[in-house]
Design an enzyme around this catalytic site. Structure first.
Site, short mmCIF file in Angstrom:
data_model
loop_
_atom_site.label_atom_id
_atom_site.label_comp_id
_atom_site.label_asym_id
_atom_site.label_seq_id
_atom_site.Cartn_x
_atom_site.Cartn_y
_atom_site.Cartn_z
N PHE A 112 0.49 -1.09 -0.31
CA PHE A 112 -0.25 -0.24 0.28
C PHE A 112 0.43 1.30 -0.10
O PHE A 112 0.06 2.20 -0.87
CB PHE A 112 -0.90 0.17 1.23
CG PHE A 112 -0.18 0.74 2.42
CD1 PHE A 112 0.35 -0.13 3.30
CD2 PHE A 112 -0.35 1.88 2.81
CE1 PHE A 112 0.58 0.35 4.85
CE2 PHE A 112 -0.45 2.38 3.97
CZ PHE A 112 0.69 1.37 4.98
N LYS A 113 1.67 1.09 0.61
CA LYS A 113 2.85 2.30 0.59
C LYS A 113 2.75 2.88 -0.90
O LYS A 113 3.35 4.86 -1.56
CB LYS A 113 4.72 1.84 1.15
CG LYS A 113 4.20 0.99 1.92
CD LYS A 113 3.98 2.09 3.28
CE LYS A 113 4.30 1.52 4.54
NZ LYS A 113 4.33 0.82 5.32
#
Ligand SMILES: *Cc1c(COP(=O)(O)O)cnc(C)c1O
Length: 497
Positions: A112-113
């Site tokens: 998700f970064k």
């Protein structure tokens, strides 16, 4: 919109300054001075927009010193053009009636970064230009595995930037390590440190806030910034996907009369804090469920009001959550105390001196209303991976499985019948060995790539292109250092004596 610091409420800076600096000079974190509220007309517009359109609207409320054109170009550079599968950065998938998975791993590094780190370079270079000092930006990153790769991928070959990533030698998965050590780009550097993530994060923060180091860089026409979630430019893009998930729920006809719950597998408290900001903007989130692994310092804090990092540190199968000092909690405390910088500074000083602090009783009560916290150890996490796959045909990575497991405990203990959105933070193939071990322990052996292939064979799930592409890549970085020597590594790389 102006920004204060959690340790100096008198600080009054622009969004560009907050993003360019990354951290406030006295060591506090930048926070918005007030919270923009979304109107009914805004929500109508958001529901009708695609992800890029939603991002433009949310970002424009926080980054008021950016022009519409600058925001539009940044958003387009990050979220369109095939960087995310099908140009859909945050699809919402139904696991069962009322339970939705927000898949945040369709970007270039499969975690998700990417949602924040694909856009941060655009925001940061524009911020640095607005600050107008013509300095080269040196990005320092401490990573528990996923931030490092996502930041490298975002900043590689971005003009006028250098990026250095420090990861804990024994604290990342083999796939995470390979993703980082094979990184391409002329302006990137990666080093392992002998220590855990907290050591890396403390070391980086120390370098950032040492005035002598800052002066030395300035003399070479350089300035540090951060790509960790202490940087406001990391958080604001994360608010977008919670607003987006809400719009998708409404569009799908979900019953939101009592709002909905959000469940987040948590480490540094950045992702769940973004959900809190979405709630403050008017998204009808009822409860924020904070899911931890065996490093359950947040579970204890959110249930008792005492934060105590004096405890055993565990290396788990969800390494991106192996953290005992959750930086972004400081921002939440600042908001919860009504912007009391003295109080927050005192607690943070106590944390650094003694490893613990206790918040006031009324704040602990309000935290318990807003949050529900729970944890899953590795055995429980593996059982969840197996059960969810066998019963629902859905393949979770280890971090997402912690969230699913904690959500089940939450439902059991509170009887909540509200719809839930569970943040899914990584592709299962990024942690193939552990996921395979959960599903079919007899097959879980061999090299990392063999296990990726076996996981694909066992489930039929598609191997993400960016992971398949790592096979056979040359390792470019093999530096390791003691944590006391991080600054030497930085100076060496920058050619500063
Ligand atoms: C970083 C990360 C987390 C933790 O997110 P925070 O914002 O640090 O709380 C959870 N899961 C994965 C896969 C991550 O990479």
């Amino acid at each position: 919109m102006r920004y204060n610091s959690t340790r100096n409420s008198g600080a009054d800076v622009s969004a560009a300054a907050a993003i360019a600096r990354g951290i406030s000079p006295e060591g506090g974190l930048y926070v918005p001075a007030d919270m923009p509220r979304l109107s009914d007309a805004d929500f109508d517009a958001l529901r009708g927009a695609d992800y890029a359109g939603r991002a433009r609207l949310i970002l424009s409320r926080f980054l008021t010193d950016f022009t519409d054109g600058e925001i539009a170009d940044s958003v387009a550079g990050a979220y369109t053009g095939g960087r995310f599968d099908d140009d859909q950065p945050a699809p919402l998938v139904q696991l069962e009636k009322g339970v939705h998975i927000l898949e945040l791993w369709h970007g270039p590094t499969c975690a998700f970064k990417d949602l924040a780190l694909q856009i941060l370079p655009h925001l940061l270079t524009r911020s640095a230009k607005k600050m107008g000092d013509g300095k080269k930006t040196v990005i320092l990153v401490a990573t528990s595995g996923d931030t490092g790769k996502a930041a490298l991928e975002g900043f590689k070959d971005v003009p006028d930037t250098e990026i250095l990533v420090f990861y804990p030698e024994d604290g990342v998965s083999p796939m995470q390590k390979l993703q980082m050590t094979t990184q391409e780009g002329a302006n990137v550097f990666v080093a392992a440190i002998r220590g855990n993530f907290d050591d890396a994060q403390t070391g980086v923060k120390k370098i950032f806030t040492d005035p002598a180091v800052g002066e030395k860089l300035a003399a070479h026409n350089m300035a540090f910034s951060s790509a960790n979630s202490i940087n406001w430019g990391r958080l604001v893009p994360q608010v977008v996907y919670y607003v987006s998930a809400y719009c998708d729920l409404v569009n799908q006809g979900a019953d939101l009369s009592d709002g909905f719950d959000v469940v987040v597998p948590t480490g540094n408290f950045g992702n769940i804090l973004a959900a809190y900001y979405a709630k403050c903007m008017g998204v009808p989130i009822a409860r924020l469920v904070c899911a931890s692994n065996a490093n359950n310092v947040l579970t204890d804090f959110l249930t008792t009001g005492t934060y105590d990092r004096n405890r055993q540190f565990y290396t788990t199968i969800s390494p991106s959550m192996d953290i005992l000092v959750s930086s972004n909690l400081e921002r939440l405390l600042y908001h919860m105390t009504g912007r009391d910088d003295k109080k927050v500074s005192g607690w943070m000083q106590a944390l650094s001196d003694t490893g613990r602090y206790t918040v006031d009783g009324d704040i602990a009560d309000r935290l318990r209303e807003l949050f529900w916290a729970g944890c899953c150890d590795d055995t429980e996490t593996k059982a969840v991976i197996r059960e969810v796959y066998e019963k629902k045909g859905y393949l979770c990575d280890t971090h997402t499985a912690v969230a699913v497991g904690v959500y089940e405990k939450y439902k059991q203990q509170t009887g909540s019948g509200r719809p839930a959105v569970i943040a899914s933070t990584a592709s299962p193939f990024k942690f193939a060995a552990s996921v395979l071990d959960a599903l079919a322990p007899d097959k879980a052996q061999g090299s990392e790539f063999e296990m990726v292939d076996k996981l694909h064979e066992a489930t039929g799930w598609k191997i993400p292109g960016p992971l398949a592409g790592l096979k056979g890549r040359t390792v470019r970085f093999d530096t390791d250092c003691e944590r006391e020597h991080m600054l030497d590594v930085v100076y060496n790389r920058l050619g500063i004596r």
